[in-house]
Motif scaffolding. Structure first.
Motif, short mmCIF file in Angstrom:
data_model
loop_
_atom_site.label_atom_id
_atom_site.label_comp_id
_atom_site.label_asym_id
_atom_site.label_seq_id
_atom_site.Cartn_x
_atom_site.Cartn_y
_atom_site.Cartn_z
N GLU A 134 0.83 -1.21 0.00
CA GLU A 134 0.00 0.00 0.00
C GLU A 134 0.86 1.26 0.00
O GLU A 134 0.48 2.29 -0.56
N LEU A 135 2.03 1.17 0.64
CA LEU A 135 2.92 2.32 0.66
C LEU A 135 3.61 2.54 -0.68
O LEU A 135 3.82 3.68 -1.10
N ILE A 136 3.95 1.45 -1.37
CA ILE A 136 4.77 1.54 -2.57
C ILE A 136 3.95 1.67 -3.85
O ILE A 136 4.24 2.51 -4.70
N TYR A 137 2.95 0.82 -3.98
CA TYR A 137 2.23 0.76 -5.25
C TYR A 137 1.25 1.93 -5.39
O TYR A 137 0.69 2.39 -4.39
N PRO A 138 1.02 2.41 -6.63
CA PRO A 138 0.16 3.58 -6.82
C PRO A 138 -1.32 3.22 -6.77
O PRO A 138 -1.71 2.09 -7.03
N ALA A 139 -2.12 4.20 -6.45
CA ALA A 139 -3.57 4.05 -6.55
C ALA A 139 -3.98 4.24 -8.00
O ALA A 139 -3.28 4.87 -8.79
N ASN A 140 -5.12 3.69 -8.37
CA ASN A 140 -5.64 3.88 -9.72
C ASN A 140 -6.19 5.29 -9.91
O ASN A 140 -6.24 5.80 -11.03
N SER A 141 -6.60 5.92 -8.83
CA SER A 141 -7.11 7.29 -8.90
C SER A 141 -6.94 7.96 -7.55
O SER A 141 -6.88 7.29 -6.51
N LEU A 142 -6.85 9.27 -7.57
CA LEU A 142 -6.70 10.06 -6.35
C LEU A 142 -7.62 11.26 -6.39
O LEU A 142 -7.87 11.83 -7.46
N ALA A 143 -8.11 11.63 -5.22
CA ALA A 143 -8.90 12.86 -5.07
C ALA A 143 -8.25 13.68 -3.97
O ALA A 143 -8.12 13.21 -2.83
N LEU A 144 -7.82 14.90 -4.30
CA LEU A 144 -7.15 15.77 -3.34
C LEU A 144 -8.05 16.94 -3.01
O LEU A 144 -8.55 17.63 -3.90
N VAL A 145 -8.24 17.15 -1.71
CA VAL A 145 -9.09 18.24 -1.22
C VAL A 145 -8.28 19.05 -0.22
O VAL A 145 -7.63 18.49 0.68
N HIS A 146 -8.32 20.37 -0.36
CA HIS A 146 -7.55 21.27 0.50
C HIS A 146 -8.48 22.02 1.44
O HIS A 146 -9.49 22.58 1.03
N ASN A 147 -8.12 22.03 2.72
CA ASN A 147 -8.89 22.77 3.73
C ASN A 147 -7.92 23.38 4.72
O ASN A 147 -7.52 22.74 5.70
N ASP A 148 -7.51 24.61 4.45
CA ASP A 148 -6.54 25.32 5.28
C ASP A 148 -5.26 24.50 5.40
O ASP A 148 -4.59 24.26 4.42
N ALA A 149 -4.90 24.06 6.63
CA ALA A 149 -3.65 23.34 6.86
C ALA A 149 -3.82 21.84 6.68
O ALA A 149 -2.89 21.07 6.97
N GLU A 150 -4.95 21.40 6.20
CA GLU A 150 -5.21 19.96 6.01
C GLU A 150 -5.43 19.66 4.53
O GLU A 150 -6.16 20.36 3.83
#
Length: 259
Positions: A134-150
């Motif tokens: 899980e650490l090494i292999y890539p995900a098939n898709s990613l969703a990135l959401v930004h909320n201030d410092a998170e």
């Protein structure tokens, strides 16, 4: 010739001139080849106009506008990404005479390609092996959401990583699908340090490609504990295509209402 005589002869002279013009025109027509006389349309002759599309420029492929932020939905481009199995095997083999751990399965992301993820050699337990993959292999898709410092990163298997850049105290989660990590900004790169089983260490970063068209996820995997050295792996993600709008729910009719 007297003036009166010339006046009497003017009509005859005009008529003679007209006959001469008509005769000359008839001679010119007879001199033309028969095909031209048959095809020539009345009125002035113009050259045939070329079709407007003959020299039309080829359509230019429209590229998406350059992006400067990480946020959004992304899809793995396996063809352009590094092969982690190959890179880690080469690093281990070159340093250990070909007796390094076996990394199997890629291309495959996390199960979405032929072969999926394979296993690791050595004496790892199944839980440690899964954690390492899980650490090494890539995900098939990613969703990135930004909320201030998170910054929340969610993959296609619903694993969520909450990255905090304000140095807050992190909470340990009991859910395997949720983890909090400390992160920091290095210019436009979002960077986090992570640890895995068997003293595995890696630095993960996210950044927008120089042309603003893709997302780069770069891993610096430290295999010094297994004599593998430092291995750099880069995964490339394309902007996800917009999903179709969900169908509008219909209101139940009176016949469907419960008593």
């Amino acid at each position: 010739m007297t003036r009166e005589a010339r006046t009497r002869n003017e009509p005859a002279m005009k008529m003679s001139t007209q006959y001469s013009l008509m005769a000359a025109t008839a001679i010119l027509c007879l001199a033309l080849p028969a095909p031209l006389r048959a095809q020539a349309p009345p009125g002035p002759i113009h050259p045939e106009r070329a079709s407007a599309d003959t020299h039309a420029p080829a359509p230019v492929e429209k590229k998406p506008l350059p992006r400067h932020e990480l946020w959004g939905n992304w899809t793995l481009n396996a063809a352009k990404s590094d092969d982690p199995q190959k890179k880690l095997r080469q690093a281990s083999g070159s340093n250990r005479g070909g007796n390094g751990p076996v990394w199997g399965g890629y291309p495959g992301g996390r199960g979405g390609y032929p072969g999926g993820r394979g296993g690791f050699g050595g004496r790892e337990s199944n839980a440690d092996r899964n954690r390492t993959e899980e650490l090494i292999y890539p995900a098939n898709s990613l969703a990135l959401v930004h909320n201030d410092a998170e910054v929340d990163i969610t993959d296609d298997e619903n694993h969520k990583r909450a990255l905090f850049t304000d140095g807050r105290k992190l909470q340990k989660s009991k859910d395997d699908k949720y983890k909090q990590l400390a992160a920091h900004w290095d210019g436009g790169r979002l960077v986090t340090d992570e640890k895995g089983p068997n003293a595995l260490k890696l630095t993960r970063s996210f950044e927008i490609s120089p042309n603003g068209q893709q997302l780069y996820e770069t891993l610096a995997v430290d295999q010094s504990a297994t004599d593998g050295g430092l291995v750099m792996i880069r995964y490339i993600f394309d902007p996800a295509k917009q999903e179709a709008q969900p169908a509008t729910a219909t209101k139940p009719s009176s016949a469907d209402a419960k008593p």
